[in-house]
Design an enzyme around this catalytic site. Structure first.
Site, PDB file in Angstrom:
ATOM      1  CB  THR A 144      -1.157   0.068   1.182  1.00 47.83           C
ATOM      2  OG1 THR A 144      -0.120   0.113   2.221  1.00 47.83           O
ATOM      3  CG2 THR A 144      -1.460  -1.291   1.312  1.00 47.83           C
ATOM      4  CG  HIS A 187       0.866   2.894   5.690  1.00 47.87           C
ATOM      5  ND1 HIS A 187      -0.400   2.823   6.005  1.00 47.87           N
ATOM      6  CD2 HIS A 187       1.471   3.121   6.860  1.00 47.87           C
ATOM      7  CE1 HIS A 187      -0.638   3.532   7.159  1.00 47.87           C
ATOM      8  NE2 HIS A 187       0.704   3.500   7.967  1.00 47.87           N
TER       9      HIS A 187
HETATM   10  N1  RBF Z   1       8.022   2.115  10.603  1.00 45.55           N
HETATM   11  C1  RBF Z   1       9.124   2.065   9.835  1.00 45.55           C
HETATM   12  O1  RBF Z   1      10.245   2.342  10.427  1.00 45.55           O
HETATM   13  N2  RBF Z   1       9.272   1.242   8.736  1.00 45.55           N
HETATM   14  C2  RBF Z   1       8.439   0.876   7.910  1.00 45.55           C
HETATM   15  O2  RBF Z   1       8.736   0.148   6.788  1.00 45.55           O
HETATM   16  C3  RBF Z   1       7.154   0.739   8.385  1.00 45.55           C
HETATM   17  N3  RBF Z   1       6.022   0.240   7.821  1.00 45.55           N
HETATM   18  C4  RBF Z   1       4.859   0.372   8.345  1.00 45.55           C
HETATM   19  C5  RBF Z   1       3.743  -0.056   7.159  1.00 45.55           C
HETATM   20  C6  RBF Z   1       2.428  -0.012   7.678  1.00 45.55           C
HETATM   21  C7  RBF Z   1       1.286  -0.541   6.923  1.00 45.55           C
HETATM   22  C8  RBF Z   1       1.982   0.603   9.204  1.00 45.55           C
HETATM   23  C9  RBF Z   1       0.850   0.698   9.571  1.00 45.55           C
HETATM   24  C10 RBF Z   1       3.109   1.102   9.871  1.00 45.55           C
HETATM   25  C11 RBF Z   1       4.513   1.202   9.400  1.00 45.55           C
HETATM   26  N4  RBF Z   1       5.560   1.586  10.172  1.00 45.55           N
HETATM   27  C12 RBF Z   1       7.030   1.402   9.770  1.00 45.55           C
HETATM   28  C13 RBF Z   1       5.535   1.980  11.510  1.00 45.55           C
HETATM   29  C14 RBF Z   1       5.350   3.523  11.770  1.00 45.55           C
HETATM   30  O3  RBF Z   1       6.484   4.207  11.342  1.00 45.55           O
HETATM   31  C15 RBF Z   1       4.571   3.940  13.055  1.00 45.55           C
HETATM   32  O4  RBF Z   1       5.281   3.544  13.920  1.00 45.55           O
HETATM   33  C16 RBF Z   1       3.258   3.386  13.001  1.00 45.55           C
HETATM   34  O5  RBF Z   1       2.488   3.828  12.070  1.00 45.55           O
HETATM   35  C17 RBF Z   1       2.610   4.022  14.409  1.00 45.55           C
HETATM   36  O6  RBF Z   1       2.648   5.569  14.367  1.00 45.55           O
END
Ligand code: RBF
Length: 162
Positions: free
Chosen positions: A94, A96
């Site tokens: 996605t 995201h």
């Molecule tokens: N945080 C990362 O540091 N690296 C990622 O690749 C990453 N991918 C995410 C993908 C999704 C679908 C979601 C919901 C969160 C992801 N996060 C990732 C976490 C994000 O940085 C954060 O900690 C959360 O969204 C809570 O605020």
């Protein structure tokens, strides 16, 4: 690609300021921990190689890269000369990942434009885990080394700016 043909650990050692007495903060995300731990290691080792005392390096962890903004914003209020923000966002199914990267980039840029303490951008954003490994001690070097050198240069810049 920005790092194509560029090893992130290559730098001219003679152009790196001495870090003796500098206080450095590092905020590191737990997501993709295998990568962020290697980036952290690279950053700490390079800081110490250039004179920063281990006890002058403060490391704080946050859950994900999005929380780097809050973590760095809190750290710049403490007695550190620079903050290095370390995270790794890998492309998902996605959009995201793009929202997270945009948020972190804008958040850290805002801190740099509004606060006195430099914040160094140590977020790697890759298409897959392989590319991330290449930049975390693999064939393209270690982005953590590059962040440490940048932090040393920015503290030196700040001290010489008057
Ligand atoms: N945080 C990362 O540091 N690296 C990622 O690749 C990453 N991918 C995410 C993908 C999704 C679908 C979601 C919901 C969160 C992801 N996060 C990732 C976490 C994000 O940085 C954060 O900690 C959360 O969204 C809570 O605020």
């Amino acid at each position: 690609m920005a790092t194509q043909n560029h090893n992130l650990s290559d730098y001219d050692i003679n152009k790196v300021p001495d870090g003796t007495g500098m206080k450095m903060g590092i905020v590191v995300a737990e997501w993709n921990e295998n990568i962020t731990a290697a980036l952290l290691e690279g950053a700490k080792n390079t800081l110490m190689k250039h004179g920063v005392y281990p006890e002058d390096i403060t490391v704080k962890t946050v859950p994900g890269s999005f929380e780097l903004i809050y973590g760095a914003a809190q750290m710049v209020k403490t007695k550190v000369d620079a903050v290095i923000a370390i995270g790794c966002v890998i492309r998902g199914e996605t959009p995201h990942d793009r929202y997270i990267c945009q948020g972190v980039t804008q958040g850290l840029a805002h801190l740099n434009a509004t606060q006195d303490t430099p914040v160094i951008y140590g977020l790697i954003t890759t298409l897959d885990m392989e590319q991330a490994k290449d930049r975390a001690g693999g064939k393209l070097g270690n982005k953590g080394d590059e962040c440490a050198v940048t932090a040393l240069k920015m503290v030196d810049f700040m001290r010489k700016k008057d």
